[in-house]
Design a protein around this motif. Structure first.
Motif, PDB file in Angstrom:
ATOM      1  N   UNK A 146       0.832  -1.198   0.000  1.00  0.00           N
ATOM      2  CA  UNK A 146       0.000   0.000   0.000  1.00  0.00           C
ATOM      3  C   UNK A 146       0.864   1.243   0.000  1.00  0.00           C
ATOM      4  N   UNK A 147       0.496   2.179  -0.845  1.00  0.00           N
ATOM      5  CA  UNK A 147       1.185   3.469  -0.930  1.00  0.00           C
ATOM      6  C   UNK A 147       0.216   4.534  -0.444  1.00  0.00           C
ATOM      7  N   UNK A 148       0.672   5.373   0.471  1.00  0.00           N
ATOM      8  CA  UNK A 148      -0.176   6.402   1.055  1.00  0.00           C
ATOM      9  C   UNK A 148       0.455   7.759   0.774  1.00  0.00           C
ATOM     10  N   UNK A 149      -0.251   8.598   0.008  1.00  0.00           N
ATOM     11  CA  UNK A 149       0.206   9.966  -0.226  1.00  0.00           C
ATOM     12  C   UNK A 149       0.058  10.699   1.100  1.00  0.00           C
ATOM     13  N   UNK A 150       1.176  11.056   1.698  1.00  0.00           N
ATOM     14  CA  UNK A 150       1.185  11.486   3.090  1.00  0.00           C
ATOM     15  C   UNK A 150       1.621  12.933   3.262  1.00  0.00           C
ATOM     16  N   UNK A 151       0.916  13.630   4.166  1.00  0.00           N
ATOM     17  CA  UNK A 151       1.394  14.932   4.616  1.00  0.00           C
ATOM     18  C   UNK A 151       2.754  14.705   5.278  1.00  0.00           C
ATOM     19  N   UNK A 152       3.618  15.722   5.286  1.00  0.00           N
ATOM     20  CA  UNK A 152       4.983  15.520   5.791  1.00  0.00           C
ATOM     21  C   UNK A 152       5.080  14.929   7.197  1.00  0.00           C
ATOM     22  N   UNK A 153       4.119  15.214   8.076  1.00  0.00           N
ATOM     23  CA  UNK A 153       4.197  14.723   9.451  1.00  0.00           C
ATOM     24  C   UNK A 153       3.305  13.509   9.709  1.00  0.00           C
TER      25      UNK A 153
ATOM     26  N   UNK B  48       3.695   2.117   2.684  1.00  0.00           N
ATOM     27  CA  UNK B  48       4.734   3.071   2.355  1.00  0.00           C
ATOM     28  C   UNK B  48       4.143   4.466   2.183  1.00  0.00           C
ATOM     29  N   UNK B  49       4.735   5.442   2.849  1.00  0.00           N
ATOM     30  CA  UNK B  49       4.343   6.831   2.654  1.00  0.00           C
ATOM     31  C   UNK B  49       5.080   7.412   1.460  1.00  0.00           C
ATOM     32  N   UNK B  50       4.345   8.123   0.610  1.00  0.00           N
ATOM     33  CA  UNK B  50       4.930   8.742  -0.580  1.00  0.00           C
ATOM     34  C   UNK B  50       4.465  10.190  -0.686  1.00  0.00           C
ATOM     35  N   UNK B  51       5.173  10.968  -1.501  1.00  0.00           N
ATOM     36  CA  UNK B  51       4.855  12.392  -1.654  1.00  0.00           C
ATOM     37  C   UNK B  51       3.583  12.618  -2.454  1.00  0.00           C
ATOM     38  N   UNK B  52       3.399  11.844  -3.516  1.00  0.00           N
ATOM     39  CA  UNK B  52       2.234  12.046  -4.383  1.00  0.00           C
ATOM     40  C   UNK B  52       1.981  10.762  -5.157  1.00  0.00           C
ATOM     41  N   UNK B  53       0.706  10.544  -5.508  1.00  0.00           N
ATOM     42  CA  UNK B  53       0.305   9.379  -6.297  1.00  0.00           C
ATOM     43  C   UNK B  53      -0.410   9.861  -7.560  1.00  0.00           C
ATOM     44  N   UNK B  54      -0.579   8.982  -8.559  1.00  0.00           N
ATOM     45  CA  UNK B  54      -1.250   9.384  -9.793  1.00  0.00           C
ATOM     46  C   UNK B  54      -2.622  10.008  -9.509  1.00  0.00           C
ATOM     47  N   UNK B  55      -2.948  11.035 -10.257  1.00  0.00           N
ATOM     48  CA  UNK B  55      -4.219  11.763 -10.165  1.00  0.00           C
ATOM     49  C   UNK B  55      -4.449  12.396  -8.795  1.00  0.00           C
ATOM     50  N   UNK B  56      -3.396  12.510  -7.991  1.00  0.00           N
ATOM     51  CA  UNK B  56      -3.475  13.038  -6.631  1.00  0.00           C
ATOM     52  C   UNK B  56      -4.307  12.138  -5.721  1.00  0.00           C
ATOM     53  N   UNK B  57      -4.304  10.822  -6.030  1.00  0.00           N
ATOM     54  CA  UNK B  57      -5.019   9.850  -5.194  1.00  0.00           C
ATOM     55  C   UNK B  57      -4.373   9.802  -3.809  1.00  0.00           C
ATOM     56  N   UNK B  58      -5.168   9.597  -2.759  1.00  0.00           N
ATOM     57  CA  UNK B  58      -4.602   9.485  -1.413  1.00  0.00           C
ATOM     58  C   UNK B  58      -3.926   8.146  -1.142  1.00  0.00           C
ATOM     59  N   UNK B  59      -4.343   7.094  -1.863  1.00  0.00           N
ATOM     60  CA  UNK B  59      -3.832   5.758  -1.577  1.00  0.00           C
ATOM     61  C   UNK B  59      -3.849   4.914  -2.850  1.00  0.00           C
ATOM     62  N   UNK B  60      -2.947   3.953  -2.912  1.00  0.00           N
ATOM     63  CA  UNK B  60      -2.853   3.004  -4.027  1.00  0.00           C
ATOM     64  C   UNK B  60      -2.437   1.662  -3.434  1.00  0.00           C
ATOM     65  N   UNK B  61      -3.044   0.585  -3.937  1.00  0.00           N
ATOM     66  CA  UNK B  61      -2.758  -0.749  -3.404  1.00  0.00           C
ATOM     67  C   UNK B  61      -2.507  -1.716  -4.533  1.00  0.00           C
ATOM     68  N   UNK B  62      -1.497  -2.565  -4.377  1.00  0.00           N
ATOM     69  CA  UNK B  62      -1.270  -3.678  -5.303  1.00  0.00           C
ATOM     70  C   UNK B  62      -1.233  -4.962  -4.504  1.00  0.00           C
ATOM     71  N   UNK B  63      -1.657  -6.051  -5.134  1.00  0.00           N
ATOM     72  CA  UNK B  63      -1.646  -7.340  -4.441  1.00  0.00           C
ATOM     73  C   UNK B  63      -1.019  -8.412  -5.327  1.00  0.00           C
ATOM     74  N   UNK B  64      -0.540  -9.449  -4.676  1.00  0.00           N
ATOM     75  CA  UNK B  64      -0.046 -10.650  -5.348  1.00  0.00           C
ATOM     76  C   UNK B  64      -0.810 -11.821  -4.752  1.00  0.00           C
ATOM     77  N   UNK B  65      -1.406 -12.643  -5.607  1.00  0.00           N
ATOM     78  CA  UNK B  65      -2.130 -13.813  -5.129  1.00  0.00           C
ATOM     79  C   UNK B  65      -1.596 -15.072  -5.783  1.00  0.00           C
ATOM     80  N   UNK B  66      -1.726 -16.170  -5.054  1.00  0.00           N
ATOM     81  CA  UNK B  66      -1.404 -17.490  -5.584  1.00  0.00           C
ATOM     82  C   UNK B  66      -2.712 -18.175  -5.930  1.00  0.00           C
ATOM     83  N   UNK B  67      -2.748 -18.794  -7.111  1.00  0.00           N
ATOM     84  CA  UNK B  67      -3.946 -19.504  -7.555  1.00  0.00           C
ATOM     85  C   UNK B  67      -3.799 -21.000  -7.318  1.00  0.00           C
ATOM     86  N   UNK B  68      -4.911 -21.631  -7.027  1.00  0.00           N
ATOM     87  CA  UNK B  68      -4.971 -23.094  -6.967  1.00  0.00           C
ATOM     88  C   UNK B  68      -5.563 -23.569  -8.281  1.00  0.00           C
ATOM     89  N   UNK B  69      -5.049 -24.666  -8.807  1.00  0.00           N
ATOM     90  CA  UNK B  69      -5.608 -25.175 -10.074  1.00  0.00           C
ATOM     91  C   UNK B  69      -6.492 -26.354  -9.859  1.00  0.00           C
TER      92      UNK B  69
END
Length: 155
Positions: free
Chosen positions: A97-104, A134-155
């Protein structure tokens, strides 16, 4: 969509959205072997960001936590787009998770809990994962948060 995950989403009053179209040159999710990796998912709802700005300034941590849950729901939609069925998820391996964070602002883990808690509510034990917040300075479109995931599939 039918199956255990679809039933659980319905019980929670959630609807899996359509996959958010890419904002640039990438795919929303790709499969490699038994794993699906999503691109970073913004909290888009019907093609729009419901809030913009920095967490701890324009966006409250509580609102950002809700937005992180929306990101996770969008990530599940991206997984479904390549896996075909969310019941194939054996486990969520990693969440970033990426969080566009105020400095403090230092509450990134609590914000990203929104994504983690949604995955746990929807997938139960299969939703338990490793994670980075993770705190970051800015995200695309000035979004406050962005999340990526990794999953394992069962076949």
């Amino acid at each position: 969509m039918s199956g255990a995950v679809a039933s659980r989403l319905a019980e929670l009053g959630l609807t899996l959205p359509d996959v958010v179209p890419p904002l640039a040159s990438y795919q929303p999710a790709v499969r490699s072997g038994a794993y699906v990796f999503t691109s970073g998912q913004l909290p888009m709802v019907e093609g729009k960001l419901p809030a913009t700005g920095k967490v701890g300034a324009e966006v409250s941590p509580e609102r950002a936590k809700e937005l992180a849950a929306t990101c996770a729901l969008n990530a599940l939609a991206a997984v479904r787009s390549v896996a075909g069925d969310l019941d194939r998820i054996a486990r969520v391996v990693k969440v970033v998770g990426f969080v566009a964070s105020a400095p403090d602002f230092t509450g990134q883990p609590a914000v990203v809990n929104g994504a983690s808690e949604l995955l746990g509510a929807v997938l139960g034990d299969k939703g338990v994962h490793a994670r980075s917040a993770v705190g970051v300075a800015v995200l695309p479109l000035d979004a406050p948060v962005e999340v990526e995931i990794q999953v394992e599939l069962a076949d």
